[in-house]
Design a protein around this motif. Structure first.
Motif, PDB file in Angstrom:
ATOM      1  N   LEU A  20     -46.566  11.788 -37.928  1.00 49.20           N
ATOM      2  CA  LEU A  20     -47.316  10.834 -37.110  1.00 49.20           C
ATOM      3  C   LEU A  20     -46.870  10.904 -35.653  1.00 49.20           C
ATOM      4  CD1 LEU A  20     -49.239   8.437 -36.721  1.00 49.20           C
ATOM      5  CD2 LEU A  20     -47.375   6.931 -37.474  1.00 49.20           C
ATOM      6  N   THR A  21     -45.563  11.010 -35.424  1.00 51.20           N
ATOM      7  CA  THR A  21     -45.050  11.099 -34.053  1.00 51.20           C
ATOM      8  C   THR A  21     -45.586  12.337 -33.347  1.00 51.20           C
ATOM      9  OG1 THR A  21     -43.029   9.918 -34.668  1.00 51.20           O
ATOM     10  CG2 THR A  21     -42.958  11.226 -32.657  1.00 51.20           C
ATOM     11  N   ALA A  22     -45.585  13.469 -34.049  1.00 51.41           N
ATOM     12  CA  ALA A  22     -46.087  14.708 -33.454  1.00 51.41           C
ATOM     13  C   ALA A  22     -47.585  14.600 -33.179  1.00 51.41           C
ATOM     14  CB  ALA A  22     -45.796  15.888 -34.376  1.00 51.41           C
ATOM     15  N   GLN A  23     -48.335  14.022 -34.113  1.00 52.90           N
ATOM     16  CA  GLN A  23     -49.784  13.871 -33.924  1.00 52.90           C
ATOM     17  C   GLN A  23     -50.092  12.958 -32.746  1.00 52.90           C
ATOM     18  OE1 GLN A  23     -50.657  12.426 -37.830  1.00 52.90           O
ATOM     19  NE2 GLN A  23     -51.028  14.442 -38.702  1.00 52.90           N
ATOM     20  N   ALA A  24     -49.360  11.840 -32.658  1.00 51.98           N
ATOM     21  CA  ALA A  24     -49.593  10.906 -31.557  1.00 51.98           C
ATOM     22  C   ALA A  24     -49.179  11.517 -30.223  1.00 51.98           C
ATOM     23  CB  ALA A  24     -48.832   9.605 -31.801  1.00 51.98           C
ATOM     24  N   GLU A  25     -48.057  12.224 -30.212  1.00 51.87           N
ATOM     25  CA  GLU A  25     -47.619  12.871 -28.975  1.00 51.87           C
ATOM     26  C   GLU A  25     -48.622  13.919 -28.522  1.00 51.87           C
ATOM     27  OE1 GLU A  25     -43.749  15.319 -27.191  1.00 51.87           O
ATOM     28  OE2 GLU A  25     -43.674  14.433 -29.202  1.00 51.87           O
TER      29      GLU A  25
ATOM     30  N   ALA B 132     -51.881  13.844 -29.110  1.00 50.14           N
ATOM     31  CA  ALA B 132     -53.034  13.128 -28.575  1.00 50.14           C
ATOM     32  C   ALA B 132     -52.750  12.584 -27.176  1.00 50.14           C
ATOM     33  CB  ALA B 132     -53.442  11.995 -29.517  1.00 50.14           C
ATOM     34  N   VAL B 133     -51.541  12.045 -26.980  1.00 43.78           N
ATOM     35  CA  VAL B 133     -51.178  11.523 -25.659  1.00 43.78           C
ATOM     36  C   VAL B 133     -51.177  12.642 -24.627  1.00 43.78           C
ATOM     37  CG1 VAL B 133     -49.280  10.561 -24.307  1.00 43.78           C
ATOM     38  CG2 VAL B 133     -49.917   9.516 -26.483  1.00 43.78           C
ATOM     39  N   ASP B 134     -50.526  13.772 -24.958  1.00 43.37           N
ATOM     40  CA  ASP B 134     -50.481  14.896 -24.020  1.00 43.37           C
ATOM     41  C   ASP B 134     -51.874  15.449 -23.746  1.00 43.37           C
ATOM     42  OD1 ASP B 134     -47.774  14.628 -23.874  1.00 43.37           O
ATOM     43  OD2 ASP B 134     -47.304  16.331 -25.179  1.00 43.37           O
ATOM     44  N   TYR B 135     -52.701  15.474 -24.790  1.00 41.98           N
ATOM     45  CA  TYR B 135     -54.069  15.988 -24.626  1.00 41.98           C
ATOM     46  C   TYR B 135     -54.859  15.116 -23.657  1.00 41.98           C
ATOM     47  CZ  TYR B 135     -58.881  17.248 -25.787  1.00 41.98           C
ATOM     48  OH  TYR B 135     -60.199  17.629 -25.718  1.00 41.98           O
ATOM     49  N   PHE B 136     -54.783  13.808 -23.826  1.00 41.42           N
ATOM     50  CA  PHE B 136     -55.544  12.930 -22.929  1.00 41.42           C
ATOM     51  C   PHE B 136     -54.929  12.870 -21.532  1.00 41.42           C
ATOM     52  CE2 PHE B 136     -57.071  10.999 -27.024  1.00 41.42           C
ATOM     53  CZ  PHE B 136     -58.388  11.416 -26.865  1.00 41.42           C
TER      54      PHE B 136
ATOM     55  N   LEU C  73     -53.650  15.502 -20.177  1.00 40.64           N
ATOM     56  CA  LEU C  73     -54.191  16.732 -19.596  1.00 40.64           C
ATOM     57  C   LEU C  73     -55.629  16.529 -19.154  1.00 40.64           C
ATOM     58  CD1 LEU C  73     -53.687  20.340 -20.771  1.00 40.64           C
ATOM     59  CD2 LEU C  73     -56.020  19.487 -20.655  1.00 40.64           C
ATOM     60  N   ARG C  74     -56.438  15.900 -20.015  1.00 38.67           N
ATOM     61  CA  ARG C  74     -57.833  15.628 -19.632  1.00 38.67           C
ATOM     62  C   ARG C  74     -57.887  14.684 -18.436  1.00 38.67           C
ATOM     63  NH1 ARG C  74     -59.783  19.925 -21.267  1.00 38.67           N
ATOM     64  NH2 ARG C  74     -60.290  20.170 -23.482  1.00 38.67           N
ATOM     65  N   GLY C  75     -56.918  13.779 -18.342  1.00 40.20           N
ATOM     66  CA  GLY C  75     -56.849  12.901 -17.178  1.00 40.20           C
ATOM     67  C   GLY C  75     -56.567  13.677 -15.904  1.00 40.20           C
ATOM     68  N   GLN C  76     -55.692  14.685 -16.009  1.00 38.86           N
ATOM     69  CA  GLN C  76     -55.439  15.536 -14.850  1.00 38.86           C
ATOM     70  C   GLN C  76     -56.692  16.307 -14.457  1.00 38.86           C
ATOM     71  OE1 GLN C  76     -52.442  15.293 -13.168  1.00 38.86           O
ATOM     72  NE2 GLN C  76     -52.269  13.652 -14.693  1.00 38.86           N
ATOM     73  N   ASP C  77     -57.478  16.706 -15.453  1.00 38.95           N
ATOM     74  CA  ASP C  77     -58.759  17.369 -15.151  1.00 38.95           C
ATOM     75  C   ASP C  77     -59.705  16.418 -14.424  1.00 38.95           C
ATOM     76  OD1 ASP C  77     -57.855  19.668 -16.346  1.00 38.95           O
ATOM     77  OD2 ASP C  77     -58.872  19.328 -18.254  1.00 38.95           O
TER      78      ASP C  77
ATOM     79  N   TYR D 112     -48.415  19.705 -19.291  1.00 39.50           N
ATOM     80  CA  TYR D 112     -49.023  19.102 -20.483  1.00 39.50           C
ATOM     81  C   TYR D 112     -49.553  20.187 -21.417  1.00 39.50           C
ATOM     82  CZ  TYR D 112     -48.736  14.362 -18.592  1.00 39.50           C
ATOM     83  OH  TYR D 112     -48.280  13.159 -18.116  1.00 39.50           O
ATOM     84  N   GLU D 113     -50.127  21.216 -20.867  1.00 39.19           N
ATOM     85  CA  GLU D 113     -50.641  22.312 -21.681  1.00 39.19           C
ATOM     86  C   GLU D 113     -49.513  23.002 -22.438  1.00 39.19           C
ATOM     87  OE1 GLU D 113     -54.200  25.200 -20.671  1.00 39.19           O
ATOM     88  OE2 GLU D 113     -52.330  26.006 -19.835  1.00 39.19           O
ATOM     89  N   HIS D 114     -48.381  23.207 -21.764  1.00 39.85           N
ATOM     90  CA  HIS D 114     -47.235  23.828 -22.416  1.00 39.85           C
ATOM     91  C   HIS D 114     -46.674  22.922 -23.516  1.00 39.85           C
ATOM     92  CE1 HIS D 114     -46.587  25.954 -18.276  1.00 39.85           C
ATOM     93  NE2 HIS D 114     -47.615  26.433 -18.944  1.00 39.85           N
ATOM     94  N   ALA D 115     -46.661  21.616 -23.262  1.00 37.76           N
ATOM     95  CA  ALA D 115     -46.179  20.670 -24.278  1.00 37.76           C
ATOM     96  C   ALA D 115     -47.070  20.686 -25.516  1.00 37.76           C
ATOM     97  CB  ALA D 115     -46.120  19.259 -23.694  1.00 37.76           C
TER      98      ALA D 115
END
Length: 513
Positions: free
Chosen positions: A182-187, A189-193, A195-199, A257-260
């Motif tokens: 769950l921690t990995a999945q949530a992390e 999702a957080v990193d993905y959004f 990254l999309r926020g940076q876009d 974020y992409e690397h993470a």
């Protein structure tokens, strides 16, 4: 006759040992009570009606299930999340830890059964003259084939409590596995959004640079016609180049974020990329239920509760040391000094008998051991209650964050409209030569600042949504914990806790959208 009596006595002792197998010392385990509030205070049904993007959950939406990230409605995120269970190395390590805990349970259960050993030996021996009374001594061969058996009945529950402790530990390990997942999945999702926020910020900066380029062209045109001065041109150029530099620097955080994300899905950062796409995901209506459900929906709470059960069983193991230990042993085999008669009936030997051992004095060792395990149990109780309280805090934090962010975003949108109107008026007055260019710069800066704040609030809002889902336990439920039979069985594999290895003939899920 004497041998028959000895056999009867051994049989009687064996029957008594079997009867005593039902005796178990140690405290009975009961889960400590933990009072949960009836409702969450930070978001009420009335708040939901006013919150940005939220709605009151329908009855069929009363709980999150399974692939919780699908509630966010982003296909690219869905594809990435599927890879976490396949390739994330933290999940793989947690799974290996769970398998080791299962093996420890089987090791403990082996103590229920007798131990059988066998061995064969051929020995050439020579005894000196002094021992044999001959002038040259005696040399002879010894052929031996013994079979030994020993069994220590679990009279006072030492083994049973050890097995119970092992099962509880394995269940805690299974919950830890789910918490790691769950921690990995949530992390992810957080990193993905993020990254999309940076876009989205990049898109805002790109459009701002274009707007500032047009402002510079207007300033140059007015300067060439003598309406404005070179100072205004320099101000416009400074503003443009500073924004271009900021536009360029936004790529640093996006790359990180992409690397993470690459690390979380178990891929090399050098060969992993995600195409640019601004954040568009609206905040979902998350069915957060009632606080009491957290006791069953959070894997970290389940792990803490199972550790309490393990510590309770360990008290029973320590208390069993106060009672005597009965060992039943038997030995039989063939022994001869000649190979030709090794396997004949007269070469047989056997022995059988019980042994009882009891510690008379140990300087308070057993008492101290029991006190140690009682203290460790009390520690697990405190840890369990603290874990539950932390869960309530995290949910309330994220609920309040979402409620306040929703209101802030609405207010920020009004501020953007006002800033845009102010810029339009300032630009028009500058065209007419009424106001200096400094007024335009001030209005443009205010608009960009408000637009940037709005994007950051949207990022914070979707990240808070993910963190709320994580705080609620994702789509997990404690009913999926493996039972003692599933832990003991070598073949039983829980689908939810078994990483799926990718096929060699088929590449992993697409990493480059």
């Amino acid at each position: 006759m004497k041998a028959t009596n000895k056999m009867r006595a051994a049989a009687a002792l064996l029957c008594a040992a079997l009867l005593l197998q039902g005796c178990v010392v140690g405290p009975k385990y009961n889960r400590p009570s933990m009072q949960a509030p009836g409702t969450y205070k930070e978001v009420t049904p009335d708040d939901l009606k006013k919150m940005d993007g939220w709605k009151v959950a329908q009855p069929q939406d009363s709980a999150l299930h399974g692939k919780w990230w699908e509630i966010l409605g982003d296909p690219q995120l869905n594809a990435l999340e599927e890879q976490v269970n396949i390739s994330n190395q933290n999940v793989a390590a947690a799974f290996a830890s769970f398998m080791a805990a299962r093996a420890l349970v089987r090791e403990a259960r082996a103590q229920y059964f007798p131990t059988l050993t066998a061995g064969a030996s051929v020995t050439r021996q020579h005894q000196p003259p002094a021992a044999t009374g001959t002038s040259s001594g005696t040399a002879f061969n010894e052929f031996s084939l013994p079979f030994d058996a020993s069994w220590t009945p679990d009279l006072f529950g030492r083994v049973r409590n050890t097995v119970r402790a092992g099962v509880a530990n394995a269940q805690a390990s299974a919950a830890d596995l789910e918490n790691t997942r769950l921690t990995a999945q949530a992390e992810l999702a957080v990193d993905y959004f993020q990254l999309r926020g940076q876009d989205a910020l990049k898109q805002l900066l790109d459009s701002t640079v274009v707007a500032y380029e047009k402002s510079l062209e207007l300033t140059k045109a007015l300067y060439e016609t003598g309406i404005d001065s070179d100072e205004s041109v320099a101000q416009a150029e400074t503003q443009l180049e500073a924004t271009r530099a900021l536009d360029t620097s936004i790529g640093i955080l996006r790359a990180q974020y992409e690397h993470a994300i690459a690390l979380l899905v178990g891929q090399p950062a050098s060969s992993f990329s995600i195409a640019v796409e601004p954040l568009k995901t609206p905040p979902p209506a998350i069915p957060f239920g009632v606080p009491s459900q957290l006791l069953e929906r959070r894997p970290d709470i389940a792990a803490s509760e199972r550790l309490m059960a393990e510590a309770n069983a360990q008290i029973g193991v320590a208390r069993a040391a106060y009672f005597p230990t009965l060992t039943l042993s038997a030995s039989a085999g063939l022994e001869s000094t000649k190979g030709s008669s090794w396997f004949t009936w007269p070469s047989r030997f056997w022995s059988v008998g019980p042994a009882i051992a009891e510690t008379i004095y140990d300087g308070g060792l057993r008492r101290a051991t029991v006190e140690q395990y009682r203290a460790q149990y009390d520690q697990t109780v405190a840890n369990y209650r603290n874990t539950v309280l932390t869960a309530f805090q995290q949910v309330e934090d994220n609920l309040s964050g979402l409620r306040i962010l929703s209101q802030e975003i609405q207010e920020q949108n009004i501020a953007i409209r006002s800033a845009q109107r102010s810029l339009d008026l300032a630009t028009e007055r500058y065209r007419l030569g009424i106001d200096p260019y400094l007024n335009v710069i001030t209005a443009e800066t205010a608009l960009f600042s408000n637009q940037q704040t709005a994007v950051n609030l949207r990022i914070e809002q979707i990240v808070d949504s993910v963190q709320l889902i994580e705080a609620l336990g994702g789509g997990w439920d404690s009913s999926t914990l493996p039972t003692s039979q599933q832990i003991i069985s070598r073949q039983a594999q829980l689908p939810a806790t078994t990483p799926v290895q990718p096929s060699k003939s088929q590449p992993p899920a697409s990493s480059t959208p």
